[in-house]
Design a protein around this motif. Structure first.
Motif, PDB file in Angstrom:
ATOM      1  N   SER A  34       0.903  -1.122   0.001  1.00 28.25           N
ATOM      2  CA  SER A  34       0.019  -0.089  -0.136  1.00 28.25           C
ATOM      3  C   SER A  34       0.945   1.309   0.114  1.00 28.25           C
ATOM      4  N   SER A  35       0.369   2.401  -0.492  1.00 28.04           N
ATOM      5  CA  SER A  35       1.077   3.604  -0.516  1.00 28.04           C
ATOM      6  C   SER A  35       0.165   4.858  -0.637  1.00 28.04           C
ATOM      7  N   ASP A  36       0.622   5.974  -0.119  1.00 28.63           N
ATOM      8  CA  ASP A  36       0.002   7.247  -0.453  1.00 28.63           C
ATOM      9  C   ASP A  36       0.334   7.827  -1.518  1.00 28.63           C
ATOM     10  N   HIS A  37       1.198   7.238  -2.232  1.00 31.94           N
ATOM     11  CA  HIS A  37       1.669   7.792  -3.502  1.00 31.94           C
ATOM     12  C   HIS A  37       1.268   6.783  -4.659  1.00 31.94           C
ATOM     13  N   ALA A  38       0.194   6.215  -4.612  1.00 29.54           N
ATOM     14  CA  ALA A  38      -0.213   5.220  -5.574  1.00 29.54           C
ATOM     15  C   ALA A  38      -0.300   5.687  -7.015  1.00 29.54           C
ATOM     16  N   ASP A  39      -0.692   7.048  -7.044  1.00 28.90           N
ATOM     17  CA  ASP A  39      -0.826   7.386  -8.553  1.00 28.90           C
ATOM     18  C   ASP A  39       0.475   7.888  -9.295  1.00 28.90           C
ATOM     19  N   GLY A  40       0.665   7.143 -10.250  1.00 27.43           N
ATOM     20  CA  GLY A  40       1.965   7.173 -10.911  1.00 27.43           C
ATOM     21  C   GLY A  40       3.324   6.801 -10.103  1.00 27.43           C
ATOM     22  N   PHE A  41       2.873   5.569  -9.378  1.00 27.18           N
ATOM     23  CA  PHE A  41       3.943   5.238  -8.403  1.00 27.18           C
ATOM     24  C   PHE A  41       5.198   4.662  -9.193  1.00 27.18           C
ATOM     25  N   ASP A  57      18.834  -4.529  -6.227  1.00 24.62           N
ATOM     26  CA  ASP A  57      19.018  -3.151  -6.087  1.00 24.62           C
ATOM     27  C   ASP A  57      17.689  -2.501  -6.441  1.00 24.62           C
ATOM     28  N   MET A  58      17.342  -1.609  -5.496  1.00 28.05           N
ATOM     29  CA  MET A  58      15.825  -1.037  -5.483  1.00 28.05           C
ATOM     30  C   MET A  58      15.803   0.423  -5.165  1.00 28.05           C
ATOM     31  N   ALA A  59      14.749   0.958  -5.682  1.00 31.17           N
ATOM     32  CA  ALA A  59      14.411   2.464  -5.434  1.00 31.17           C
ATOM     33  C   ALA A  59      13.004   2.524  -5.701  1.00 31.17           C
ATOM     34  N   MET A  60      12.459   3.315  -4.642  1.00 29.15           N
ATOM     35  CA  MET A  60      10.958   3.264  -4.704  1.00 29.15           C
ATOM     36  C   MET A  60      10.373   4.505  -3.799  1.00 29.15           C
ATOM     37  N   GLN A  61       9.302   5.132  -4.333  1.00 27.28           N
ATOM     38  CA  GLN A  61       8.667   6.157  -3.386  1.00 27.28           C
ATOM     39  C   GLN A  61       8.073   5.363  -2.149  1.00 27.28           C
ATOM     40  N   PRO A  62       7.669   6.287  -1.183  1.00 31.56           N
ATOM     41  CA  PRO A  62       7.277   5.775   0.421  1.00 31.56           C
ATOM     42  C   PRO A  62       6.087   4.796   0.005  1.00 31.56           C
ATOM     43  N   ASN A  87      19.089   5.251   1.330  1.00 29.99           N
ATOM     44  CA  ASN A  87      18.551   6.630   1.410  1.00 29.99           C
ATOM     45  C   ASN A  87      17.147   6.560   1.970  1.00 29.99           C
ATOM     46  N   GLY A  88      16.573   7.305   2.850  1.00 31.71           N
ATOM     47  CA  GLY A  88      15.205   7.187   3.501  1.00 31.71           C
ATOM     48  C   GLY A  88      15.400   6.453   4.670  1.00 31.71           C
ATOM     49  N   THR A  89      14.249   6.085   5.186  1.00 36.56           N
ATOM     50  CA  THR A  89      14.169   5.242   6.523  1.00 36.56           C
ATOM     51  C   THR A  89      13.249   4.001   6.321  1.00 36.56           C
ATOM     52  N   VAL A  90      13.550   2.881   7.116  1.00 37.10           N
ATOM     53  CA  VAL A  90      12.532   1.773   7.071  1.00 37.10           C
ATOM     54  C   VAL A  90      12.341   1.482   8.326  1.00 37.10           C
ATOM     55  N   ALA A  91      10.875   1.512   8.940  1.00 39.58           N
ATOM     56  CA  ALA A  91      10.603   1.269  10.332  1.00 39.58           C
ATOM     57  C   ALA A  91      10.033  -0.264  10.150  1.00 39.58           C
ATOM     58  N   ARG A  92      10.669  -1.211  10.878  1.00 45.92           N
ATOM     59  CA  ARG A  92      10.092  -2.470  10.615  1.00 45.92           C
ATOM     60  C   ARG A  92       9.588  -2.878  11.818  1.00 45.92           C
ATOM     61  N   THR A  93       8.238  -3.640  11.916  1.00 44.29           N
ATOM     62  CA  THR A  93       7.542  -4.155  13.074  1.00 44.29           C
ATOM     63  C   THR A  93       7.258  -5.394  12.857  1.00 44.29           C
ATOM     64  N   TRP A  94       7.822  -6.289  14.064  1.00 43.46           N
ATOM     65  CA  TRP A  94       7.445  -7.704  13.880  1.00 43.46           C
ATOM     66  C   TRP A  94       7.371  -8.230  15.202  1.00 43.46           C
ATOM     67  N   GLU A 116       5.773  -6.102   9.262  1.00 38.65           N
ATOM     68  CA  GLU A 116       5.393  -4.676   8.447  1.00 38.65           C
ATOM     69  C   GLU A 116       6.528  -3.718   8.133  1.00 38.65           C
ATOM     70  N   SER A 117       6.720  -3.610   6.997  1.00 36.63           N
ATOM     71  CA  SER A 117       7.741  -2.440   6.781  1.00 36.63           C
ATOM     72  C   SER A 117       7.194  -1.112   6.230  1.00 36.63           C
ATOM     73  N   ARG A 118       7.727  -0.051   6.725  1.00 39.44           N
ATOM     74  CA  ARG A 118       7.045   1.255   6.409  1.00 39.44           C
ATOM     75  C   ARG A 118       8.226   1.967   5.769  1.00 39.44           C
ATOM     76  N   ALA A 119       8.469   2.158   4.697  1.00 35.09           N
ATOM     77  CA  ALA A 119       9.604   2.973   3.882  1.00 35.09           C
ATOM     78  C   ALA A 119       9.297   4.284   3.545  1.00 35.09           C
ATOM     79  N   HIS A 120       9.979   5.270   3.972  1.00 33.99           N
ATOM     80  CA  HIS A 120       9.730   6.793   3.842  1.00 33.99           C
ATOM     81  C   HIS A 120      10.830   7.482   3.701  1.00 33.99           C
ATOM     82  N   SER A 121      11.046   8.612   2.670  1.00 28.83           N
ATOM     83  CA  SER A 121      11.939   9.514   2.549  1.00 28.83           C
ATOM     84  C   SER A 121      11.455  10.746   2.196  1.00 28.83           C
ATOM     85  N   THR A 122      12.187  11.786   2.908  1.00 33.14           N
ATOM     86  CA  THR A 122      11.769  13.238   2.581  1.00 33.14           C
ATOM     87  C   THR A 122      12.650  13.786   1.404  1.00 33.14           C
ATOM     88  N   GLN A 123      13.725  13.163   0.869  1.00 29.42           N
ATOM     89  CA  GLN A 123      14.399  13.796  -0.012  1.00 29.42           C
ATOM     90  C   GLN A 123      14.802  12.570  -1.102  1.00 29.42           C
TER      91      GLN A 123
END
Length: 332
Positions: A34-41, A57-62, A87-94, A116-123
């Motif tokens: 799931s993502s808050d940036h689904a449009d044009g992800f 090797d991966m790159a993605m939006q939040p 780059n960014g942060t990943v909050a993992r819950t288990w 659950e992994s929540r990947a986020h980046s401001t830059q």
């Protein structure tokens, strides 16, 4: 070294996230996405297949990745994942744990457990390198697994820095490597990962006396990996090298449900199997390859190889090196 690439930029913007959700629900380790940036992800991924290992090797939006119990029941290929965040942060819950990872952090996690992994980046986009390793190849001691899984490991210096540097260099220009390099690179990656695990447990030894036994098991396993070529590598020789009794050595391995001699034989067979598929060694006699990994008698090696892999060493080499046999990529 096979390379596979996927990039949502190749799809119409309106279809990208739905396609990614479908893809992530059908892979061997499925996730709900799931993502808050689904449009044009935006998501891109390049896989390097190194024998039994895979480097991504991966790159993605939040994005939020959820590995549920239902998805685990659907598919659980028994692997460990290693992640280097760039780059960014990943909050993992288990279970009852939650850890937030920052750039240059390394960590190991087990997709056999709900998380659950929540990947986020401001830059810019979140960037990371992932490694997929079958559990049977990674010497995580059963008694020490919980201490290692999810733990933040330093990726800027020490042994972690060596592993992070190797992964970064490997993914920066993968086209500079030959197809036959995959076998050699997988051995380097396994050795660096094992060294990082041993280092983490030995650091625990200083702080937690109860972890000394786990550190000993890791040191023994690494000793075995470095001496597989020696036909004199027996449980007695291993025990002597580590100043313990043979009976104590057997007890250490039995706690993880393993027999010492069987574990040594499996590691030797794995190394021999890799050499048999290496084009650079195509003219080396099978008996010589067997001897390289401690098998003195060619007939005994052939019997053990067939029992482990369901084919003879000769047939295995022929299928691997004959260009008429297509090698389908395996996704652990």
């Amino acid at each position: 070294m096979l390379q596979l690439e996927f990039d949502t930029e190749d799809l119409p913007a309106a279809e990208r996230f739905a396609h990614l959700r479908d893809l992530m629900s059908s892979v061997p380790v499925p996730y709900d996405v799931s993502s808050d940036h689904a449009d044009g992800f935006r998501f891109r991924k390049r896989d390097l297949l190194l024998d039994s290992l895979r480097v991504c090797d991966m790159a993605m939006q939040p994005v939020v990745l959820n590995r549920t119990r239902q998805l685990i029941r659907q598919s659980d290929p028994q692997i460990y994942n290693i992640l280097l965040l760039q780059n960014g942060t990943v909050a993992r819950t288990w279970r009852r744990n939650e850890v937030t990872y920052s750039p240059h952090d390394l960590h190991i996690f087990d997709p056999s457990q709900p998380c659950e992994s929540r990947a986020h980046s401001t830059q810019g986009m979140i960037r990371c390198i992932g490694v997929v390793i079958p559990k049977k190849l990674l010497p995580l001691p059963g008694s020490g697994t919980e201490r290692l899984l999810g733990r933040r490991l330093q990726g800027q210096e020490g042994v972690g820095g060596l592993l992070a540097g190797f992964l970064t260099q490997l993914t920066t220009n993968p086209r500079s490597y030959l197809p036959s390099d995959g076998l050699r690179l997988s051995s380097v990656l396994l050795d660096l990962t094992s060294a990082l695990i041993a280092h983490a447990l030995e650091a625990d030894d200083i702080l937690v006396p109860e972890s000394r036994q786990r550190g000993l098991v890791l040191r023994i396993r690494n000793f075995v990996q470095q001496n597989l070529h020696d036909p004199r590598l027996t449980p007695g020789a291993i025990a002597t090298a580590h100043h313990i009794s043979t009976s104590y050595l057997h007890r250490l391995f039995q706690r993880d449900g393993t027999q010492v001699a069987a574990w040594i034989r499996e590691r030797r067979l794995e190394r021999a199997r890799r050499d048999l598929t290496d084009p650079a060694l195509a003219v080396v006699p099978i008996a010589e390859i067997a001897a390289r990994w401690g098998f003195i008698h060619a007939a005994a090696f052939s019997r053990a190889f067939r029992a482990a892999y369901g084919t003879t060493p000769r047939d295995h080499r022929h299928r691997a090196l004959d260009p008429r046999h297509e090698q389908d990529p395996v996704y652990p």
